[in-house]
Design a protein around this motif. Structure first.
Motif, PDB file in Angstrom:
ATOM      1  N   VAL A  91      17.734  12.554 -13.744  1.00  0.00           N
ATOM      2  CA  VAL A  91      16.381  12.979 -14.134  1.00  0.00           C
ATOM      3  C   VAL A  91      16.016  12.591 -15.554  1.00  0.00           C
ATOM      4  N   GLY A  92      17.005  12.255 -16.371  1.00  0.00           N
ATOM      5  CA  GLY A  92      16.726  11.879 -17.747  1.00  0.00           C
ATOM      6  C   GLY A  92      16.583  13.074 -18.663  1.00  0.00           C
ATOM      7  N   ALA A  93      16.134  12.800 -19.862  1.00  0.00           N
ATOM      8  CA  ALA A  93      16.129  13.789 -20.938  1.00  0.00           C
ATOM      9  C   ALA A  93      14.934  14.724 -20.914  1.00  0.00           C
ATOM     10  N   GLY A  94      13.856  14.322 -20.262  1.00  0.00           N
ATOM     11  CA  GLY A  94      12.647  15.147 -20.280  1.00  0.00           C
ATOM     12  C   GLY A  94      11.806  14.883 -21.516  1.00  0.00           C
ATOM     13  N   ARG A  95      10.680  15.581 -21.570  1.00  0.00           N
ATOM     14  CA  ARG A  95       9.696  15.361 -22.632  1.00  0.00           C
ATOM     15  C   ARG A  95      10.189  15.821 -24.007  1.00  0.00           C
ATOM     16  N   ALA A 110       6.953  23.215 -17.553  1.00  0.00           N
ATOM     17  CA  ALA A 110       8.057  24.099 -17.179  1.00  0.00           C
ATOM     18  C   ALA A 110       9.287  23.278 -16.793  1.00  0.00           C
ATOM     19  N   ARG A 111       9.072  22.162 -16.106  1.00  0.00           N
ATOM     20  CA  ARG A 111      10.183  21.285 -15.722  1.00  0.00           C
ATOM     21  C   ARG A 111      10.855  20.714 -16.969  1.00  0.00           C
ATOM     22  N   ASP A 112      10.065  20.279 -17.932  1.00  0.00           N
ATOM     23  CA  ASP A 112      10.635  19.737 -19.169  1.00  0.00           C
ATOM     24  C   ASP A 112      11.374  20.807 -19.960  1.00  0.00           C
ATOM     25  N   LEU A 113      10.873  22.032 -19.951  1.00  0.00           N
ATOM     26  CA  LEU A 113      11.574  23.133 -20.613  1.00  0.00           C
ATOM     27  C   LEU A 113      12.897  23.420 -19.906  1.00  0.00           C
ATOM     28  N   ALA A 114      12.896  23.377 -18.572  1.00  0.00           N
ATOM     29  CA  ALA A 114      14.127  23.598 -17.809  1.00  0.00           C
ATOM     30  C   ALA A 114      15.161  22.514 -18.116  1.00  0.00           C
ATOM     31  N   VAL A 115      14.715  21.262 -18.187  1.00  0.00           N
ATOM     32  CA  VAL A 115      15.629  20.159 -18.518  1.00  0.00           C
ATOM     33  C   VAL A 115      16.172  20.338 -19.935  1.00  0.00           C
ATOM     34  N   LEU A 116      15.316  20.724 -20.876  1.00  0.00           N
ATOM     35  CA  LEU A 116      15.762  20.960 -22.250  1.00  0.00           C
ATOM     36  C   LEU A 116      16.836  22.036 -22.298  1.00  0.00           C
ATOM     37  N   LEU A 117      16.588  23.162 -21.654  1.00  0.00           N
ATOM     38  CA  LEU A 117      17.557  24.265 -21.679  1.00  0.00           C
ATOM     39  C   LEU A 117      18.864  23.869 -21.004  1.00  0.00           C
ATOM     40  N   ALA A 118      18.776  23.143 -19.896  1.00  0.00           N
ATOM     41  CA  ALA A 118      19.985  22.675 -19.216  1.00  0.00           C
ATOM     42  C   ALA A 118      20.758  21.690 -20.090  1.00  0.00           C
ATOM     43  N   ARG A 119      20.039  20.751 -20.715  1.00  0.00           N
ATOM     44  CA  ARG A 119      20.699  19.782 -21.610  1.00  0.00           C
ATOM     45  C   ARG A 119      21.431  20.485 -22.735  1.00  0.00           C
TER      46      ARG A 119
END
Length: 145
Positions: A122-126, A7-16
């Motif tokens: 936080v970086g790019a995420g998965r 869920a955190r990686d999905l949140a980072v993706l959507l924010a990016r």
């Protein structure tokens, strides 16, 4: 409470993607809608030093940096450059106009700068090119290295 990793990686993706689209659109506007000459003229009118160089910097950082955020490539570097861009926009254009964007204020610049800072941290995420490249580097290292 912390989100589970997917869920955190999905949140980072959507924010990016959201932040990257806004930056990309503003870079496109500076390069192709207003043009560099129009952007530089505006920068000069509000007192931005080296207005032509600043126009090129802002346009390219926003366009390329926005695209980098969208795909998740070199996110910490792109985000830091975008943060610098937003600090310049704040200092030279928006700070004296108050908070609200409809009065030329800094609310959009503040939010975009904060988002860029967060993505740098936080970086790019998965779900990113950065993660894919890091995974390939880890699997390509010889055993015992």
């Amino acid at each position: 409470m912390t989100f589970p990793a997917p869920a955190r990686d999905l949140a980072v993706l959507l924010a990016r993607i959201a932040v990257g689209l806004v930056f990309f659109a503003h870079g496109w506007q500076k390069l192709f809608t207003n043009g560099i000459d129009g952007t530089a003229a505006f920068f000069d009118s509000v007192g931005v030093p080296a207005a032509s160089a600043a126009a090129w910097f802002a346009a390219l950082v926003e366009l390329v940096g926005g695209a980098a955020l969208i795909v998740g490539l070199a996110v910490p570097v792109a985000a830091l450059l975008l943060l610098i861009d937003m600090v310049g926009a704040f200092v030279f254009v928006h700070a004296g106009a108050g908070l609200f964007v409809e009065q030329g204020g800094y609310e959009l610049v503040l939010v975009l700068g904060a988002a860029a800072l967060l993505l740098a941290a936080v970086g790019a995420g998965r779900f990113s090119v950065d993660h894919l490249l890091a995974s390939r580097r880890r699997t390509a290292q010889p055993v015992g290295a």
